[in-house]
Write a protein that holds these residues in place. Structure first.
Motif, PDB file in Angstrom:
ATOM      1  N   GLY A 174     -13.453 -38.023 -17.775  1.00  0.00           N
ATOM      2  CA  GLY A 174     -13.647 -38.142 -16.261  1.00  0.00           C
ATOM      3  C   GLY A 174     -12.810 -37.558 -15.262  1.00  0.00           C
ATOM      4  N   TYR A 175     -12.076 -36.299 -15.585  1.00  0.00           N
ATOM      5  CA  TYR A 175     -11.534 -35.395 -14.832  1.00  0.00           C
ATOM      6  C   TYR A 175     -12.138 -34.090 -14.795  1.00  0.00           C
ATOM      7  N   GLY A 176     -11.806 -33.142 -14.028  1.00  0.00           N
ATOM      8  CA  GLY A 176     -12.144 -31.851 -13.847  1.00  0.00           C
ATOM      9  C   GLY A 176     -10.946 -30.790 -14.061  1.00  0.00           C
ATOM     10  N   TYR A 177     -11.313 -29.393 -13.772  1.00  0.00           N
ATOM     11  CA  TYR A 177     -10.022 -28.521 -13.767  1.00  0.00           C
ATOM     12  C   TYR A 177     -10.350 -27.407 -12.682  1.00  0.00           C
ATOM     13  N   TYR A 178      -9.353 -26.698 -12.368  1.00  0.00           N
ATOM     14  CA  TYR A 178      -9.253 -25.842 -11.437  1.00  0.00           C
ATOM     15  C   TYR A 178      -8.184 -24.831 -11.783  1.00  0.00           C
ATOM     16  N   TYR A 179      -8.401 -23.695 -12.380  1.00  0.00           N
ATOM     17  CA  TYR A 179      -7.331 -22.793 -12.683  1.00  0.00           C
ATOM     18  C   TYR A 179      -7.543 -21.427 -11.839  1.00  0.00           C
TER      19      TYR A 179
ATOM     20  N   ILE B  68      -3.454  -5.692 -22.796  1.00  0.00           N
ATOM     21  CA  ILE B  68      -2.748  -6.601 -22.202  1.00  0.00           C
ATOM     22  C   ILE B  68      -1.441  -6.654 -22.291  1.00  0.00           C
ATOM     23  N   SER B  69      -0.782  -7.056 -21.087  1.00  0.00           N
ATOM     24  CA  SER B  69       0.766  -7.079 -21.152  1.00  0.00           C
ATOM     25  C   SER B  69       1.221  -8.530 -20.565  1.00  0.00           C
ATOM     26  N   ALA B  70       0.155  -9.347 -19.935  1.00  0.00           N
ATOM     27  CA  ALA B  70       0.587 -10.537 -19.256  1.00  0.00           C
ATOM     28  C   ALA B  70      -0.580 -11.492 -18.823  1.00  0.00           C
ATOM     29  N   ILE B  71      -0.475 -12.583 -19.243  1.00  0.00           N
ATOM     30  CA  ILE B  71      -1.807 -13.624 -18.989  1.00  0.00           C
ATOM     31  C   ILE B  71      -1.045 -14.825 -18.240  1.00  0.00           C
ATOM     32  N   LEU B  72      -1.537 -15.004 -17.180  1.00  0.00           N
ATOM     33  CA  LEU B  72      -0.993 -16.067 -16.218  1.00  0.00           C
ATOM     34  C   LEU B  72      -2.106 -16.907 -15.753  1.00  0.00           C
ATOM     35  N   ALA B  73      -2.059 -18.304 -16.185  1.00  0.00           N
ATOM     36  CA  ALA B  73      -3.318 -19.066 -15.862  1.00  0.00           C
ATOM     37  C   ALA B  73      -2.478 -20.306 -15.336  1.00  0.00           C
ATOM     38  N   THR B  74      -2.667 -20.476 -13.937  1.00  0.00           N
ATOM     39  CA  THR B  74      -1.952 -21.471 -13.184  1.00  0.00           C
ATOM     40  C   THR B  74      -3.071 -22.631 -12.529  1.00  0.00           C
ATOM     41  N   GLU B  75      -2.770 -23.688 -12.794  1.00  0.00           N
ATOM     42  CA  GLU B  75      -3.508 -24.697 -12.132  1.00  0.00           C
ATOM     43  C   GLU B  75      -3.696 -24.881 -10.808  1.00  0.00           C
ATOM     44  N   GLN B  76      -4.646 -24.905  -9.907  1.00  0.00           N
ATOM     45  CA  GLN B  76      -4.458 -24.968  -8.519  1.00  0.00           C
ATOM     46  C   GLN B  76      -4.746 -26.270  -7.993  1.00  0.00           C
ATOM     47  N   GLY B  77      -4.539 -26.723  -6.873  1.00  0.00           N
ATOM     48  CA  GLY B  77      -4.533 -27.950  -5.982  1.00  0.00           C
ATOM     49  C   GLY B  77      -3.217 -28.852  -6.193  1.00  0.00           C
TER      50      GLY B  77
ATOM     51  N   VAL C 156       5.005  -8.656 -16.442  1.00  0.00           N
ATOM     52  CA  VAL C 156       4.324  -7.552 -15.618  1.00  0.00           C
ATOM     53  C   VAL C 156       5.219  -6.503 -15.394  1.00  0.00           C
ATOM     54  N   TYR C 157       5.059  -5.423 -15.906  1.00  0.00           N
ATOM     55  CA  TYR C 157       6.032  -4.331 -15.791  1.00  0.00           C
ATOM     56  C   TYR C 157       5.495  -3.067 -14.754  1.00  0.00           C
ATOM     57  N   PRO C 158       6.538  -2.546 -14.310  1.00  0.00           N
ATOM     58  CA  PRO C 158       6.256  -1.345 -13.543  1.00  0.00           C
ATOM     59  C   PRO C 158       5.127  -0.409 -13.915  1.00  0.00           C
ATOM     60  N   GLY C 159       4.092  -0.123 -13.283  1.00  0.00           N
ATOM     61  CA  GLY C 159       2.644   0.667 -14.001  1.00  0.00           C
ATOM     62  C   GLY C 159       1.825  -0.170 -14.414  1.00  0.00           C
ATOM     63  N   ASP C 160       2.115  -1.600 -14.581  1.00  0.00           N
ATOM     64  CA  ASP C 160       0.920  -2.275 -15.024  1.00  0.00           C
ATOM     65  C   ASP C 160      -0.032  -2.580 -13.775  1.00  0.00           C
ATOM     66  N   ARG C 161      -1.350  -3.120 -14.038  1.00  0.00           N
ATOM     67  CA  ARG C 161      -2.076  -3.202 -13.016  1.00  0.00           C
ATOM     68  C   ARG C 161      -2.880  -4.701 -13.124  1.00  0.00           C
ATOM     69  N   LEU C 162      -3.344  -5.192 -12.217  1.00  0.00           N
ATOM     70  CA  LEU C 162      -4.138  -6.434 -12.548  1.00  0.00           C
ATOM     71  C   LEU C 162      -5.409  -6.232 -12.930  1.00  0.00           C
ATOM     72  N   LEU C 163      -5.711  -6.587 -14.095  1.00  0.00           N
ATOM     73  CA  LEU C 163      -7.027  -6.151 -14.924  1.00  0.00           C
ATOM     74  C   LEU C 163      -8.072  -7.141 -14.416  1.00  0.00           C
ATOM     75  N   SER C 164      -7.788  -8.590 -14.191  1.00  0.00           N
ATOM     76  CA  SER C 164      -8.838  -9.651 -13.653  1.00  0.00           C
ATOM     77  C   SER C 164      -8.093 -10.765 -12.873  1.00  0.00           C
ATOM     78  N   ARG C 165      -8.649 -11.098 -12.048  1.00  0.00           N
ATOM     79  CA  ARG C 165      -8.325 -12.327 -11.368  1.00  0.00           C
ATOM     80  C   ARG C 165      -9.608 -13.129 -11.167  1.00  0.00           C
ATOM     81  N   SER C 166      -9.530 -14.509 -11.883  1.00  0.00           N
ATOM     82  CA  SER C 166     -10.721 -15.120 -11.866  1.00  0.00           C
ATOM     83  C   SER C 166     -10.215 -16.613 -11.545  1.00  0.00           C
ATOM     84  N   TYR C 167     -11.317 -17.244 -11.233  1.00  0.00           N
ATOM     85  CA  TYR C 167     -10.996 -18.921 -10.796  1.00  0.00           C
ATOM     86  C   TYR C 167     -11.938 -19.706 -11.857  1.00  0.00           C
TER      87      TYR C 167
END
Length: 121
Positions: free
Chosen positions: A109-114, A71-80, A35-46
């Motif tokens: 048998g499991y789920g996910y949450y990102y 797109i300059s950065a993609i961050l996918a973080t598992e929650q929980g 994430v560089y100066p001048g970049d903006r958050l284009l999307s935040r989704s769960y």
């Protein structure tokens, strides 16, 4: 002899206590780009699917920006607190493109949450 045996037993117990399976606690996250100066958050989704017995669940997350957005950065973080050990990967698009498709898949048998953040300009 008893002292030697008890010391040997303590050494074995101490050695086994040190060994930790780090793969069981590792999370499968995506952190690509910066994430560089001048970049903006284009999307935040769960993306979320609860666990279902004996079922492998999957989903494609699609972000489509306009033609002038890159797109300059993609961050996918598992929650929980505990990991459910899902898999996430980039199927198409990505850095430098105006769109990206992420595929998410759970273990049987499991789920996910990102939390998925797409940054760009």
């Amino acid at each position: 002899m008893k002292t030697l045996f008890s010391l040997l037993a303590l050494a074995v117990i101490a050695q086994s206590a040190v060994l930790v399976d780090k793969s069981a606690t590792a999370r499968n996250n995506i952190n690509i780009g910066a994430v560089y100066p001048g970049d903006r958050l284009l999307s935040r989704s769960y993306v979320y699917k609860p666990a279902i017995a004996n079922t492998i669940q999957y989903e494609d997350f699609i972000y489509r920006g306009n033609a002038s957005t890159r797109i300059s950065a993609i961050l996918a973080t598992e929650q929980g607190y505990y990991t459910q050990r899902p898999s996430i990967w980039i199927r198409s698009g990505g850095l430098g493109y105006p769109n990206v498709t992420l595929s998410v898949q759970s273990l049987r048998g499991y789920g996910y949450y990102y939390l998925i953040d797409i940054w760009g300009r």
